[in-house]
Write an enzyme that holds these catalytic residues in place. Structure first.
Site, PDB file in Angstrom:
ATOM      1  N   ARG A  36       0.823  -1.214   0.000  1.00  0.00           N
ATOM      2  CA  ARG A  36       0.000   0.000   0.000  1.00  0.00           C
ATOM      3  C   ARG A  36       0.857   1.264   0.000  1.00  0.00           C
ATOM      4  O   ARG A  36       0.406   2.313  -0.466  1.00  0.00           O
ATOM      5  CB  ARG A  36      -0.945  -0.001   1.210  1.00  0.00           C
ATOM      6  CG  ARG A  36      -2.003  -1.087   1.123  1.00  0.00           C
ATOM      7  CD  ARG A  36      -3.010  -0.982   2.238  1.00  0.00           C
ATOM      8  NE  ARG A  36      -4.053  -2.001   2.094  1.00  0.00           N
ATOM      9  CZ  ARG A  36      -5.132  -2.096   2.841  1.00  0.00           C
ATOM     10  NH1 ARG A  36      -5.323  -1.215   3.821  1.00  0.00           N
ATOM     11  NH2 ARG A  36      -6.014  -3.045   2.646  1.00  0.00           N
ATOM     12  N   LYS A 199     -21.047 -16.732   2.159  1.00  0.00           N
ATOM     13  CA  LYS A 199     -22.454 -16.457   2.425  1.00  0.00           C
ATOM     14  C   LYS A 199     -23.080 -15.558   1.357  1.00  0.00           C
ATOM     15  O   LYS A 199     -22.523 -14.528   0.992  1.00  0.00           O
ATOM     16  CB  LYS A 199     -22.608 -15.800   3.801  1.00  0.00           C
ATOM     17  CG  LYS A 199     -22.179 -16.693   4.949  1.00  0.00           C
ATOM     18  CD  LYS A 199     -22.351 -15.993   6.292  1.00  0.00           C
ATOM     19  CE  LYS A 199     -21.933 -16.892   7.446  1.00  0.00           C
ATOM     20  NZ  LYS A 199     -22.087 -16.218   8.752  1.00  0.00           N
ATOM     21  N   GLY A 357      -8.387  -8.818  -1.494  1.00  0.00           N
ATOM     22  CA  GLY A 357      -8.583  -9.782  -0.426  1.00  0.00           C
ATOM     23  C   GLY A 357      -8.290 -11.196  -0.860  1.00  0.00           C
ATOM     24  O   GLY A 357      -7.208 -11.501  -1.365  1.00  0.00           O
ATOM     25  N   GLY A 379     -13.563  -3.471   1.080  1.00  0.00           N
ATOM     26  CA  GLY A 379     -14.967  -3.136   1.295  1.00  0.00           C
ATOM     27  C   GLY A 379     -15.464  -2.061   0.357  1.00  0.00           C
ATOM     28  O   GLY A 379     -16.633  -2.062  -0.052  1.00  0.00           O
TER      29      GLY A 379
END
Length: 401
Positions: A36, A199, A357, A379
């Site tokens: 990063r 999920k 991720g 996110g």
């Protein structure tokens, strides 16, 4: 991208206030990965090369919850910057609201990194006075932290109210908007979306947004089994979200020609996640014959062939989430096969965007390169794909403004 880009602006003799994402992973008090930080270096070099320019960087690190925590200090990132930018003076201010004197005394071409913004609760509350104090450090504002663009915080949205049309996108922000924006809002067809993960609840808004726009939606991972249950299949001990069955039935009925589910999988009775091993036998079978005492851990070879064929015919690909437990062999094979299919599509000229991720980790595990654009957003990428408003982007100055 309809936002002003910093390289198109005159930064001569300007104090540049820049939001970066230096929320780096730490292990035993050391930076585990400096990606990063290194990703911002071209932008930093460009800015400090402008005549008379001074650069002030601000970021958060970890979750200090509104109070100073030594383990969340950005001092370690300042030291890393000094190593990566030999010959460049990098100042560090241990209180983000006490930097005025340091900035005033800086010479052109120097950098100042402020201490963790989230040492103050006002940052996440988007407190106007806190934002005003930060904004006073710069003549112009650049946001290059796409990973926080989905949050209306003082350093992402609040400060922009004090710059009167001088809020610009940085290189990383522009790249994300160019790739994600084109994929979501102006895709070249055939447009294929691949969604994995555990999920369905975690991705339902992405499904509902992108299924309307894509040509094919490939669903793998644990989330596929609630859809399979919605089709009336017996799924053994596979992950099931019973409260989402009706929703899955509705989506399957409405988009039956778009949604593509696994036709087979790899199943086992138990996975030892702690030791990353499979103590019992692994069965590969079609989804109509899932053993009652087993759970899904990967897509099967027929599904790999089905999904890969669709991906390789795409012109735009969005991939978010692994299609199996890729951390444990032999359940990494399906995800790696998807990664290779995306790599092939990229080589054929498709625009491919990959959520960070786990998807990024799987690509690194497979040692693949040139697989398209890997988003840095986490996110933020997910919320962008959901079609949610992004305060840190919306508040930047538009080209038409």
């Amino acid at each position: 991208m309809n936002k002003l880009y910093y390289k198109e602006q005159d930064l001569t003799n300007k104090r540049v206030l820049m939001r970066v994402d230096y929320n780096v992973p730490l292990k035993d008090g050391q930076i585990e990965s400096n990606t990063r930080i290194t990703a911002t270096l071209p932008t930093l070099r460009h800015i400090i090369a402008q005549a008379g320019a001074k650069l002030v960087l601000m970021s958060h690190l970890g979750r200090p919850d509104g109070k100073p925590k030594p383990e969340c200090s950005l001092a370690i990132c300042a030291e890393e910057l000094r190593k990566l930018l030999p010959g460049v003076t990098v100042h560090f201010v241990p209180d983000c609201l006490a930097a005025a004197g340091t900035i005033e005394s800086m010479h052109a071409g120097e950098i100042c990194l402020l201490e963790n913004l989230r040492y103050y609760g006002e940052e996440e509350r988007n407190d106007a006075e806190f934002a005003r104090k930060l904004a006073a450090y710069g003549d112009v504002f650049i946001n290059d932290a796409f990973g926080t663009a989905h949050r209306a915080h003082a350093s992402t949205e609040g400060v922009t109210h004090f710059f009167q049309g001088r809020c610009y996108a940085g290189d990383l922000m522009k790249r994300e908007l160019d790739y994600l924006g084109d994929a979501v809002y102006a895709p070249v067809h055939p447009f294929v979306v691949i969604l994995g993960g555990a999920k369905i609840a975690d991705k339902i808004k992405v499904v509902e947004n992108l299924v309307q726009k894509c040509d094919k939606l490939l669903i793998g991972g644990g989330m596929a089994y609630t859809f399979l249950k919605a089709q009336g299949k017996e799924i053994g001990r596979c992950l099931l979200q019973g409260d989402k069955i009706r929703m899955c039935q509705r989506l399957l009925a409405q988009y039956k020609d778009k949604i593509v589910l696994p036709v087979d999988g790899k199943y086992t009775a138990q996975v030892d996640f702690k030791n990353r091993r499979v103590p019992g036998p692994v069965v590969e079978c079609d989804v109509d014959h899932i053993p009652a005492d087993m759970e899904a851990c990967d897509i099967g070879s027929r599904t790999v062939e089905l999904f890969s064929g669709i991906i390789q015919g795409a012109r735009t690909v969005v991939w978010n989430g692994p299609v199996g437990i890729f951390e444990i062999e032999p359940f990494n094979q399906g995800t790696q096969a998807i990664a290779r299919a995306v790599q092939h599509a990229t080589a054929q000229g498709a625009k491919c965007v990959i959520g960070g991720g786990d998807s990024e980790s799987a690509i690194k595990q497979a040692k693949l390169e040139n697989v398209g654009h890997i988003s840095t957003g986490g996110g933020a990428s997910l919320e962008f794909l959901e079609g949610k408003p992004m305060p840190g982007i919306a508040s930047l100055t538009s080209k038409t403004a």
